[in-house]
Design a protein around this motif. Sequence first.
Motif, PDB file in Angstrom:
ATOM      1  N   ALA A 196       0.822  -1.203   0.000  1.00 42.15           N
ATOM      2  CA  ALA A 196       0.000   0.000   0.000  1.00 42.15           C
ATOM      3  C   ALA A 196       0.863   1.262   0.000  1.00 42.15           C
ATOM      4  N   SER A 197       1.984   1.222   0.704  1.00 42.44           N
ATOM      5  CA  SER A 197       2.886   2.378   0.762  1.00 42.44           C
ATOM      6  C   SER A 197       3.497   2.681  -0.598  1.00 42.44           C
ATOM      7  N   ASN A 198       3.576   1.667  -1.442  1.00 39.51           N
ATOM      8  CA  ASN A 198       4.159   1.839  -2.774  1.00 39.51           C
ATOM      9  C   ASN A 198       3.091   1.929  -3.870  1.00 39.51           C
ATOM     10  N   GLY A 199       1.862   2.236  -3.456  1.00 40.30           N
ATOM     11  CA  GLY A 199       0.787   2.470  -4.416  1.00 40.30           C
ATOM     12  C   GLY A 199       0.223   1.222  -5.046  1.00 40.30           C
ATOM     13  N   MET A 200       0.434   0.049  -4.430  1.00 38.81           N
ATOM     14  CA  MET A 200      -0.079  -1.200  -4.989  1.00 38.81           C
ATOM     15  C   MET A 200      -1.247  -1.713  -4.158  1.00 38.81           C
ATOM     16  N   LEU A 201      -2.038  -2.605  -4.741  1.00 43.51           N
ATOM     17  CA  LEU A 201      -3.160  -3.195  -4.043  1.00 43.51           C
ATOM     18  C   LEU A 201      -2.670  -4.185  -2.997  1.00 43.51           C
ATOM     19  N   MET A 202      -3.412  -4.275  -1.902  1.00 36.46           N
ATOM     20  CA  MET A 202      -3.057  -5.219  -0.839  1.00 36.46           C
ATOM     21  C   MET A 202      -3.625  -6.586  -1.198  1.00 36.46           C
ATOM     22  N   LYS A 203      -2.951  -7.250  -2.102  1.00 34.23           N
ATOM     23  CA  LYS A 203      -3.390  -8.563  -2.568  1.00 34.23           C
ATOM     24  C   LYS A 203      -2.171  -9.371  -2.981  1.00 34.23           C
ATOM     25  N   LYS A 204      -2.391 -10.636  -3.273  1.00 37.18           N
ATOM     26  CA  LYS A 204      -1.284 -11.511  -3.613  1.00 37.18           C
ATOM     27  C   LYS A 204      -0.596 -11.034  -4.887  1.00 37.18           C
ATOM     28  N   THR A 205       0.734 -10.919  -4.836  1.00 33.79           N
ATOM     29  CA  THR A 205       1.500 -10.492  -6.005  1.00 33.79           C
ATOM     30  C   THR A 205       2.150 -11.698  -6.672  1.00 33.79           C
ATOM     31  N   GLN A 206       2.486 -11.539  -7.925  1.00 28.93           N
ATOM     32  CA  GLN A 206       3.104 -12.638  -8.668  1.00 28.93           C
ATOM     33  C   GLN A 206       4.513 -12.946  -8.168  1.00 28.93           C
ATOM     34  N   LYS A 207       5.226 -11.894  -7.771  1.00 26.32           N
ATOM     35  CA  LYS A 207       6.604 -12.071  -7.333  1.00 26.32           C
ATOM     36  C   LYS A 207       6.868 -11.169  -6.134  1.00 26.32           C
ATOM     37  N   VAL A 208       7.419 -11.736  -5.072  1.00 23.82           N
ATOM     38  CA  VAL A 208       7.712 -10.978  -3.862  1.00 23.82           C
ATOM     39  C   VAL A 208       9.185 -10.629  -3.831  1.00 23.82           C
ATOM     40  N   ASN A 209       9.477  -9.349  -3.625  1.00 18.67           N
ATOM     41  CA  ASN A 209      10.853  -8.901  -3.485  1.00 18.67           C
ATOM     42  C   ASN A 209      11.389  -9.403  -2.144  1.00 18.67           C
ATOM     43  N   PRO A 210      12.394 -10.269  -2.135  1.00 15.93           N
ATOM     44  CA  PRO A 210      12.877 -10.839  -0.870  1.00 15.93           C
ATOM     45  C   PRO A 210      13.512  -9.803   0.048  1.00 15.93           C
ATOM     46  N   GLU A 211      13.833  -8.625  -0.458  1.00 15.46           N
ATOM     47  CA  GLU A 211      14.486  -7.597   0.352  1.00 15.46           C
ATOM     48  C   GLU A 211      13.518  -6.472   0.737  1.00 15.46           C
ATOM     49  N   TRP A 212      12.194  -6.759   0.673  1.00 16.40           N
ATOM     50  CA  TRP A 212      11.227  -5.723   1.028  1.00 16.40           C
ATOM     51  C   TRP A 212      11.378  -5.349   2.506  1.00 16.40           C
ATOM     52  N   TRP A 213      11.078  -4.101   2.800  1.00  9.56           N
ATOM     53  CA  TRP A 213      11.083  -3.668   4.190  1.00  9.56           C
ATOM     54  C   TRP A 213      10.206  -2.439   4.336  1.00  9.56           C
ATOM     55  N   VAL A 214       9.881  -2.126   5.582  1.00  9.41           N
ATOM     56  CA  VAL A 214       8.967  -1.025   5.884  1.00  9.41           C
ATOM     57  C   VAL A 214       9.719   0.017   6.706  1.00  9.41           C
ATOM     58  N   PRO A 215      10.142   1.109   6.091  1.00 13.26           N
ATOM     59  CA  PRO A 215      10.870   2.137   6.836  1.00 13.26           C
ATOM     60  C   PRO A 215       9.943   2.933   7.748  1.00 13.26           C
ATOM     61  N   THR A 216      10.532   3.697   8.636  1.00 14.84           N
ATOM     62  CA  THR A 216       9.762   4.472   9.611  1.00 14.84           C
ATOM     63  C   THR A 216       8.694   5.361   8.968  1.00 14.84           C
TER      64      THR A 216
END
Length: 373
Positions: free
Chosen positions: A139-159
Motif C-alpha cells: 500500500a505504501s508503494n501504491g499497490m493493491l493489498m493482494k497476492k503479487t506474482q513475485k515478492v521482493n525478498p528484500e522488502w522492508w517497511v521504513p519508519t
Amino acid sequence: MRKRHSLFLLIVAILVQSVFAVQAGAAETYYDDIRGHWAEKEILFLEQRGIFKHGGNRHFNPDKTVSRGEALALVNRVLEDVYGRLATPVPQPYLDHRYPLKTEIEGLVANMQVLLDVNTGFVNDFRPGDLMVYNLHLASNGMLMKKTQKVNPEWWVPTPYLQYPMSREEASMILFHVLSPYKLRIVEPKINDVRLFYDGYSQWKHKSSYVDTVSPYAEAIREFQLFGGQRNFDPYSNMTRAQFAVVLTRLHHFLEGDASKQFKESTKRQQIAANLLLTAANRAFLDKDQQRLSSYVSEAAIESLTKLQAALPLHSYMAELKLKRDENSSDKLWVTGKYEHRQVGPYELEFLFEKDESNPFGHKITSIAYRER
C-alpha cells in the motif's frame, strides 16, 4: 452548642465529599481533551487498561489520525491485555530498527502466529503477521493489498511508512489477519488448507455487502461488527484515534467473551482455550510476570511449578492435550499434556482447571502434577 457541633459535622461532610469528588474526577481520565467526546467511554476503557499510554501527555487528540505503526502496537496491547503474552517477539528484518514501536509490532507478529497454530491445531509454515506487514508495504508503494506474482525478498517497511495515517481499508486488512484464526477454527482446516484460505481472500472476486468497496478484508470481518453495520465502509478515509478506539474496544470485548465462552463449547474449543491459557501462563512464568501468572495459576500450583521448572517447561502449545470433566464437580476440568524433554524423556503434566473470574478465560490452574510415561 449542639447546633455548632451539627454545623461542624456538616462542613466536614461537605469537605470530605468534595475531596472524593475531585479524586473520582481525576481517576476518571488523565486526558483533558476527551470530556464530552462521542468516543470518551471507549477511550477511557482502553486508557484504564493501559492500552493507551499517555506518557505524561495530557492531550489524547481524539480527532487526529492514527498511524499504521501505532495501530499495530495498539492491536497487540489488546491481545496481550486479554491473553497475556503468548510468545517472545522475534526481530524482523523488514521493520526499520529506528522505529520506536518496533518491538511491539514484532510482539504482534509472534502472538498472531501462536493464535493461528493453536486455533488450527498444528504448526503452520504460513506467517500471517509477515503477510499483514507486507500488505502495508504494498500500500505504501501504491499497490493493491493482494497476492503479487513475485515478492521482493528484500522488502522492508521504513519508519515513514509506519508513520503514515492508516486508512479504514488498511485497518480492516490488519484486523482480518488478526482474526483469521477464529474464522479458520470453524472449518477445522488441514495443513494445506491454511494458505489456500488466505490466498482466497487476497484474490477475492466476490460481491461485497458494502456499496462503496470490493475490499475482501472489510467483507471478511463484517461478521465481527468492529466497524458497525453501515452499508458504506468508506475505505479510503483515514481513521482517527477516536474511531480506532471504538474498533479496539469492540475487538477487546469479542476476544474477552470468546476466551471464556470456549470452555462451555465443544471439546475441541475447550482444548483451544486450555492451550492458550497454559501458553500464557508459561510465558508469564518465564517472563517473571508475577501479577499475570497469579491470575492464571494458584499459589499452591505455582509452588509445584517452581519445583518442576528447574528441569521442565510448564507447557508447549504444540503438545497434545486431553481433557476430562471432574466426576464430582462441573466446575473442574482435568487437562493432561504430553511432552518430550531431551534430558528427562517423555512425560505428562496433569493440570486441574477450576472456575475463577480473575482472568478472561474464567478458569484458573489450581494443581499441577508430574507423571513419567
